[in-house]
Design an enzyme around this catalytic site. Structure first.
Site, PDB file in Angstrom:
ATOM      1  N   HIS A 367      15.339 -27.638 -23.416  1.00  0.00           N
ATOM      2  CA  HIS A 367      15.901 -28.877 -22.893  1.00  0.00           C
ATOM      3  C   HIS A 367      15.052 -30.085 -23.246  1.00  0.00           C
ATOM      4  CE1 HIS A 367      17.686 -25.973 -19.880  1.00  0.00           C
ATOM      5  NE2 HIS A 367      18.642 -26.377 -20.670  1.00  0.00           N
ATOM      6  N   GLU A 609      30.343 -20.654 -39.998  1.00  0.00           N
ATOM      7  CA  GLU A 609      28.981 -20.242 -39.640  1.00  0.00           C
ATOM      8  C   GLU A 609      28.799 -18.741 -39.817  1.00  0.00           C
ATOM      9  OE1 GLU A 609      27.302 -22.966 -36.287  1.00  0.00           O
ATOM     10  OE2 GLU A 609      29.204 -22.158 -35.570  1.00  0.00           O
ATOM     11  N   ASN A 632      22.905 -24.124 -40.096  1.00  0.00           N
ATOM     12  CA  ASN A 632      21.820 -23.533 -39.286  1.00  0.00           C
ATOM     13  C   ASN A 632      22.159 -22.080 -38.981  1.00  0.00           C
ATOM     14  OD1 ASN A 632      21.008 -26.175 -39.228  1.00  0.00           O
ATOM     15  ND2 ASN A 632      21.658 -26.542 -37.121  1.00  0.00           N
ATOM     16  N   ASP A 633      23.391 -21.886 -38.529  1.00  0.00           N
ATOM     17  CA  ASP A 633      23.788 -20.513 -38.212  1.00  0.00           C
ATOM     18  C   ASP A 633      24.140 -19.728 -39.468  1.00  0.00           C
ATOM     19  OD1 ASP A 633      23.508 -19.963 -35.454  1.00  0.00           O
ATOM     20  OD2 ASP A 633      25.070 -21.436 -35.034  1.00  0.00           O
ATOM     21  N   ARG A 643      17.073 -17.863 -36.416  1.00  0.00           N
ATOM     22  CA  ARG A 643      16.671 -19.269 -36.605  1.00  0.00           C
ATOM     23  C   ARG A 643      15.678 -19.726 -35.546  1.00  0.00           C
ATOM     24  NH1 ARG A 643      22.183 -22.545 -34.891  1.00  0.00           N
ATOM     25  NH2 ARG A 643      20.834 -24.248 -34.260  1.00  0.00           N
ATOM     26  N   CYS A 680      27.373 -29.811 -41.470  1.00  0.00           N
ATOM     27  CA  CYS A 680      26.778 -30.475 -40.307  1.00  0.00           C
ATOM     28  C   CYS A 680      25.504 -29.795 -39.807  1.00  0.00           C
ATOM     29  CB  CYS A 680      27.781 -30.610 -39.175  1.00  0.00           C
ATOM     30  SG  CYS A 680      28.342 -29.041 -38.524  1.00  0.00           S
TER      31      CYS A 680
HETATM   32  C1  PEP Z   1      24.836 -25.058 -37.190  1.00  0.00           C
HETATM   33  O1  PEP Z   1      24.793 -23.888 -36.805  1.00  0.00           O
HETATM   34  O2  PEP Z   1      24.514 -25.405 -38.341  1.00  0.00           O
HETATM   35  C2  PEP Z   1      25.256 -26.122 -36.275  1.00  0.00           C
HETATM   36  C3  PEP Z   1      25.433 -27.345 -36.710  1.00  0.00           C
HETATM   37  O3  PEP Z   1      25.435 -25.797 -34.977  1.00  0.00           O
HETATM   38  P1  PEP Z   1      24.226 -25.581 -33.972  1.00  0.00           P
HETATM   39  O4  PEP Z   1      22.970 -26.002 -34.652  1.00  0.00           O
HETATM   40  O5  PEP Z   1      24.545 -26.393 -32.779  1.00  0.00           O
HETATM   41  O6  PEP Z   1      24.299 -24.112 -33.740  1.00  0.00           O
HETATM   42 MG    MG Z   2      25.813 -23.341 -35.008  1.00  0.00          MG
END
Ligand code: PEP
Ligand code: MG
Length: 753
Positions: A367, A609, A632-633, A643, A680
């Site tokens: 957080h 993802e 990211n995922d 990650r 994203c």
């Molecule tokens: C991602 O997984 O790349 C993403 C943008 O979502 P988050 O980072 O919130 O899992």
């Molecule tokens: Mg994600």
């Protein structure tokens, strides 16, 4: 009977004698010598010695009664050497019948300690940090009783304060005694929020340091500590009963309640008071012991308990001081130091004065990090033993770029840091100038730069960065910073505010992406062996449609007939997307039946993802209005590397042939089916990675606000056709990573990275 003298008279009388000796004046060393004599006499010990830690880490004999006087300031124990080091290392007493038999015993002929067998040593603790040791020894192999151990600890605490106050050690000596860390240190951690900051350390929840250690009236202090603990218990009961708490907040308070009622804790406090301390000093004394004991624990559960106990001690000190918790007054350039912070903690500090944040624990997704990023406060976390290494008021540098912290930096480090901060400020000024410039490549391709957001505070960044909309609004953040589940009205209000702030720019709301590393304290979920692969994101939403439908309803109401983008996270099969889309349709129908306006236009999309859908894009894309790649995922699943685990999270490079091929396939399918595709994940916000993404065919990038300026600068300098040709050639490479090759290409093309 004789060796019970102290127990009978208690440390109070001893402390009085010490105080009287102090009043006599004279040089510091003479007073220290007197103190060891008094203690030896009172404890009927043949030896009493004080060891203090030098800045080098060595423990030096500073005074002794009973050992050879020539050994004073000569005998030194290196860290790890001898019983005294062991006491300091463990931070707790060592009570031995026959010291020479102990494996750590180190014989020092210059001290003449051969005949002494019984040994009792306690650490001198300041703020929970062992800074030396106080030792008594006897010839006979005797056992020191529990009371004696307690008493010696009380005396040790008072002595530690006297040493620090310069009453027992000369000022010159004091400079070289390690009473508080004072050497410059450079700590490597993890970047939780980018940016640079320089300021002074402010310790989160600094305990109100007791001004008075020794009680004038023990009876009164006994009453105070009893009344204090009673009030504390009542406060906790009230918190528990007064709020309808569920889940973790309830558990945490229940644990407090348990500790607050713990007989051992209460008894230790009362005993410390009976031993002659003020109520406040007793709390500190018991806390110091617990800290020294529990901070060594490897077990995370025990360490967590320490956190609870610390908190309880702080609360009790506040009760004793008659204070209600309130906002702290900060220095103008405060760097907040904490083990970890709760969701609301950071928001309670004055933002205009808070320059940076350093955490001992935490994670990218904790957080505190989320809020720090949202507020633009540089934050470095996972700094080992941070709280032990820093004192209130120490100068500190937070280097969010390199994930480092400099404690008490030297002048040259400060100067070079200032120069870097200056360059950074200039670059920021350049980015600010580019804010209204369209992101178009040299050869005329328009690139859309969007921003990721998640809290209302992020929205100011839209205007500041010139982002063309919000490509990812992480709706779960609202849930994560709240103490309880946000109701329909609260959700609707936030979404309406976001749309308002966006002023017609598109906002892609991603539905709740919970589970995995994002857990809600108030939402009970089973512990999973493998949360990243577990019950998370849209899986949770489809299994608990009430939760998802409430959110969809809030989004539709907030749109109030305007444009609305809804995106589902972690779609792993086409059927999941169909089911999710059906819920949207149901909600629209529900609203229509009640005469409410439907969003217009409505666009429903999926996040790419899960690798599974990368091989089913031909089926998925036609069902969607748009997709966005959550790198990211996607990367964590492609490389099978968690990650959130620092040991593996950076082990594999997204700029590698397998990852780039997967990404290219997504971009190509988007073109073929006419589906808008964006990226994203964090990748999109780094210039070199964004350059590679553009070369793969992505023309919409959504990133953290801090990425917009640097990426736009890069876009403006790119000859996209040349970049595409160059990167295409690298996709067939047999190397594990092609990062260097991509960077060389970018440099050859004069790309501004
Ligand atoms: C991602 O997984 O790349 C993403 C943008 O979502 P988050 O980072 O919130 O899992
Ligand atoms: Mg994600």
């Amino acid at each position: 009977m004789a060796d019970r003298v102290l127990a009978v008279r208690g440390p109070r009388s001893l402390l009085r004698q010490i105080r009287e000796a102090m009043a006599g004046g004279g040089p510091a060393q003479a007073r220290l010598d007197m103190v060891v004599q008094i203690i030896a006499r009172s404890m009927v010990a043949e030896v009493c010695s004080i060891y203090l830690r030098r800045a080098s880490g060595d423990l030096e004999l500073f005074a002794t009664e009973g050992l050879k006087p020539e050994a004073v300031h000569v005998t030194r124990m290196r860290p790890g050497e001898g019983l005294v080091s062991e006491i300091v290392r463990l931070g707790r007493p060592l009570n031995l019948t026959d010291a020479p038999l102990h494996p750590k015993f180190s014989y020092r002929p210059e001290t003449g300690e051969d005949p002494f067998h019984a040994f009792l040593g306690v650490p001198l603790l300041r703020g929970g940090r062992p800074v030396g040791a106080l030792v008594v020894q006897n010839r006979t192999a005797r056992v020191y009783g529990e009371d004696e151990v307690e008493d010696l600890q009380t005396i040790a605490m008072v002595l530690a304060e006297m040493v620090a106050a310069g009453e027992l050690v000369g000022q010159t000596e004091l400079k070289d005694v390690e009473l508080a860390p004072h050497r410059p240190e450079r700590l490597k951690g993890q970047r939780f929020a980018d940016g640079l900051a320089f300021g002074v350390a402010v310790l989160h929840e600094v305990p109100v340091a007791p001004e008075k250690l020794l009680a004038d009236d023990t009876g009164l202090e006994e009453l105070r500590i009893r009344a204090g603990t009673e009030k504390l218990r009542a406060q906790i009961d009230e918190m528990l009963d007064g709020h309808n708490l569920v889940g973790q907040p309830f558990d945490v308070l229940e644990t407090y309640r348990m500790f607050a009622n713990d007989r051992g804790w209460n008894r230790s406090l009362e005993e410390a008071v009976r031993g002659g301390l003020t109520a406040e000093a007793a709390v500190e004394r018991v806390r110091s012991e617990q800290r020294a004991r529990l901070s060594k624990a490897r077990d995370p559960y025990l360490r967590e308990r320490l956190h609870d106990l610390e908190d309880l001690a702080d609360r009790l000190l506040r009760v004793l001081a008659g204070k209600e918790p309130g906002a702290r007054v900060l220095p103008d350039d405060a760097i907040l130091i904490a083990r970890n912070l709760g969701p609301a903690d950071l928001l309670e500090y004055d933002r205009t004065k808070l320059r940076g944040l350093l955490l001992e624990e935490g994670s990218q997704t904790s957080h505190a990090s989320i809020v720090a990023r949202a507020l633009g406060i540089p934050c470095v976390g996972r700094l080992e033993r941070l709280r032990d290494r820093i004192s209130e008021g120490d100068p500190v540098i937070v280097d969010g770029e390199q994930a480092e912290a400099f404690l008490r930096p030297r002048g040259d480090v400060i100067s070079s840091f200032r120069a870097r901060a200056e360059v950074r400020a200039q670059r920021h000024a350049e980015f600010a100038r580019l804010k209204d410039t369209l992101a178009v490549t040299l050869d005329g391709t328009r690139i859309t730069l969007l921003m990721n957001a998640g809290l209302a505070v992020d929205l100011d960044n839209l205007a500041e960065t010139g982002a063309e909309g919000i490509g990812l609004f992480r709706t779960e953040f609202q849930f994560m910073v709240a103490d309880q589940m946000p109701r329909l009205k609260v959700q609707t209000e936030l979404y309406a505010r976001v749309l308002e702030a966006a002023g017609g720019l598109p906002v892609i709301f991603r539905t709740l992406d919970l589970g995995g590393d994002k857990v809600l304290p108030y939402l009970k979920a089973d512990r999973e062996e493998n949360p990243a692969l577990g019950w998370r994101a849209v899986r949770m939403g489809l299994d608990r449609p009430a939760l998802l439908r409430m959110q969809l309803r809030a989004l539709i109401q907030a749109a109030a007939g305007r444009e609305l983008h809804i995106m589902f996270p972690l779609i792993a099969t086409v059927d999941e997307f169909r089911a999710a889309r059906r819920l949207v349709d149901d909600e629209i129908a529900w609203g229509r039946r009640r005469g409410r306006p439907s969003p217009n236009p409505l666009r429903v999309g999926a996040m790419i993802e899960a690798p599974s859908v990368v091989w089913h894009l031909d089926a998925l894309l036609p069902l969607t209005d748009f997709v966005s790649v959550g790198t990211n995922d996607l990367m964590q699943y492609i490389f099978a590397a968690d990650r959130g685990n620092p040991r593996v999270s950076d082990r594999y490079d997204p700029l590698s042939p397998p990852a780039l091929r997967a990404l290219k396939s997504i971009a190509d399918h988007g073109k073929e089916t006419g589906t808008p595709v964006s990226v994203c994940g964090e990748l999109a916000g780094r210039p070199l990675e964004a350059f590679a993404l553009m070369a793969l065919g992505f023309e919409r990038l959504s990133m953290p606000p801090t990425g917009i300026g640097p990426v736009k600068r890069m876009v403006l300098s790119v000859d996209l056709e040349a970049a595409k040709k160059g990167v295409a050639g690298l996709l067939q490479s047999g190397s594990g990573t092609v990062r260097n090759e991509i960077e060389t290409l970018a440099r050859k093309l004069n790309v501004a990275l």
